[in-house]
Enzyme design. Structure first.
Site, PDB file in Angstrom:
ATOM      1  N   ARG A 279      -3.686  14.428  10.981  1.00  0.00           N
ATOM      2  CA  ARG A 279      -3.337  15.035  12.278  1.00  0.00           C
ATOM      3  C   ARG A 279      -2.421  16.248  12.112  1.00  0.00           C
ATOM      4  O   ARG A 279      -2.355  17.104  12.994  1.00  0.00           O
ATOM      5  CB  ARG A 279      -2.734  13.986  13.218  1.00  0.00           C
TER       6      ARG A 279
ATOM      7  N   GLU B 177       5.329   0.249   4.331  1.00  0.00           N
ATOM      8  CA  GLU B 177       5.903  -1.067   4.626  1.00  0.00           C
ATOM      9  C   GLU B 177       5.422  -2.087   3.576  1.00  0.00           C
ATOM     10  O   GLU B 177       6.191  -2.867   3.036  1.00  0.00           O
ATOM     11  CB  GLU B 177       5.481  -1.486   6.035  1.00  0.00           C
TER      12      GLU B 177
HETATM   13  P1  5GP Z   1       6.034   8.020   8.620  1.00  0.00           P
HETATM   14  O1  5GP Z   1       5.630   8.396   7.238  1.00  0.00           O
HETATM   15  O2  5GP Z   1       7.046   8.963   9.208  1.00  0.00           O
HETATM   16  O3  5GP Z   1       6.471   6.592   8.737  1.00  0.00           O
HETATM   17  O4  5GP Z   1       4.729   8.081   9.533  1.00  0.00           O
HETATM   18  C1  5GP Z   1       4.263   9.286  10.022  1.00  0.00           C
HETATM   19  C2  5GP Z   1       2.838   9.505   9.625  1.00  0.00           C
HETATM   20  O5  5GP Z   1       2.031   8.436  10.081  1.00  0.00           O
HETATM   21  C3  5GP Z   1       2.289  10.760  10.260  1.00  0.00           C
HETATM   22  O6  5GP Z   1       1.399  11.412   9.340  1.00  0.00           O
HETATM   23  C4  5GP Z   1       1.550  10.278  11.489  1.00  0.00           C
HETATM   24  O7  5GP Z   1       0.356  10.991  11.701  1.00  0.00           O
HETATM   25  C5  5GP Z   1       1.254   8.815  11.202  1.00  0.00           C
HETATM   26  N1  5GP Z   1       1.653   7.936  12.311  1.00  0.00           N
HETATM   27  C6  5GP Z   1       2.443   6.844  12.228  1.00  0.00           C
HETATM   28  N2  5GP Z   1       2.574   6.252  13.415  1.00  0.00           N
HETATM   29  C7  5GP Z   1       1.864   6.993  14.292  1.00  0.00           C
HETATM   30  C8  5GP Z   1       1.637   6.910  15.722  1.00  0.00           C
HETATM   31  O8  5GP Z   1       2.104   6.012  16.449  1.00  0.00           O
HETATM   32  N3  5GP Z   1       0.862   7.863  16.276  1.00  0.00           N
HETATM   33  C9  5GP Z   1       0.325   8.871  15.525  1.00  0.00           C
HETATM   34  N4  5GP Z   1      -0.412   9.784  16.171  1.00  0.00           N
HETATM   35  N5  5GP Z   1       0.537   8.987  14.197  1.00  0.00           N
HETATM   36  C10 5GP Z   1       1.284   8.056  13.581  1.00  0.00           C
END
Ligand code: 5GP
Length: 174
Positions: free
Chosen positions: A62, A99
């Site tokens: 995304r 996780e």
């Molecule tokens: P992080 O690495 O910060 O835990 O997760 C962020 C990454 O996971 C981003 O690349 C994002 O696209 C995806 N992601 C995690 N949770 C969500 C969510 O609730 N909605 C969307 N659109 N992407 C998420």
């Protein structure tokens, strides 16, 4: 702010996706709304302070959507950071913790020249693992990091506290 409210109103909560207990922020209504999508990209551009980036760095998948639109809008190049095995030439890889287990991201070794100014873009900041891994890759490339920019920040996860190498910007903080 009306523009931020417009973007926020086009983000939908999907309970129990991808697994029970998780509320997923779905950005597809925002992408499908011509005015809303444009507003989101305009807000990302407006938040850039100081020197303009030479490259927008977008994280699969995304981050490609908002990142490529932003790159076009501001006249920057676009560098994709991808899941393992997708990029065809020589890569640097960075593993990061999930996780359960680990994942990795890759970037082409010749994606930019030393000192090029970069801005990391993704749709959403959760734990920050993805963004930090992308930052690690940029450091290995010798890039200057101007910052991190997101459409949505899940601020209760406090990822920002661990991202002290460059400024963090988000349009919508929930
Ligand atoms: P992080 O690495 O910060 O835990 O997760 C962020 C990454 O996971 C981003 O690349 C994002 O696209 C995806 N992601 C995690 N949770 C969500 C969510 O609730 N909605 C969307 N659109 N992407 C998420």
């Amino acid at each position: 702010d009306a523009a931020v409210a417009q973007v926020e109103g086009l983000i939908r909560d999907i309970p129990d996706f991808p697994k029970p207990g998780i509320i997923f922020k779905d950005i597809t209504p925002l992408l499908g709304d011509a005015a809303g999508f444009r507003t989101a990209v305009d807000l990302l551009a407006d938040s850039i302070e100081g020197p303009m980036p030479d490259y927008i760095v977008g994280t699969e998948s995304r981050g490609f959507i908002f990142g490529a639109a932003l790159a076009y809008h501001i006249g920057a190049g676009f560098i994709p950071v991808r899941k393992p095995g997708k990029l065809p030439s020589d890569v640097y890889a960075c593993e990061y913790k999930l996780e359960y287990g680990t994942d990795a991201l890759e970037v082409h070794r010749d994606a930019l020249s030393q000192g090029a100014r970069t801005l990391i873009v993704d749709d959403l900041l959760a734990t920050g693992g993805t963004a930090r891994a992308t930052g690690d890759l940029l450091r290995r490339l010798g890039a200057e990091m101007l910052g991190y920019s997101f459409v949505i920040e899940l601020s209760f996860l406090n990822a920002r506290e661990h991202m002290i190498d460059a400024p963090v910007n988000a349009i919508v903080r929930v």
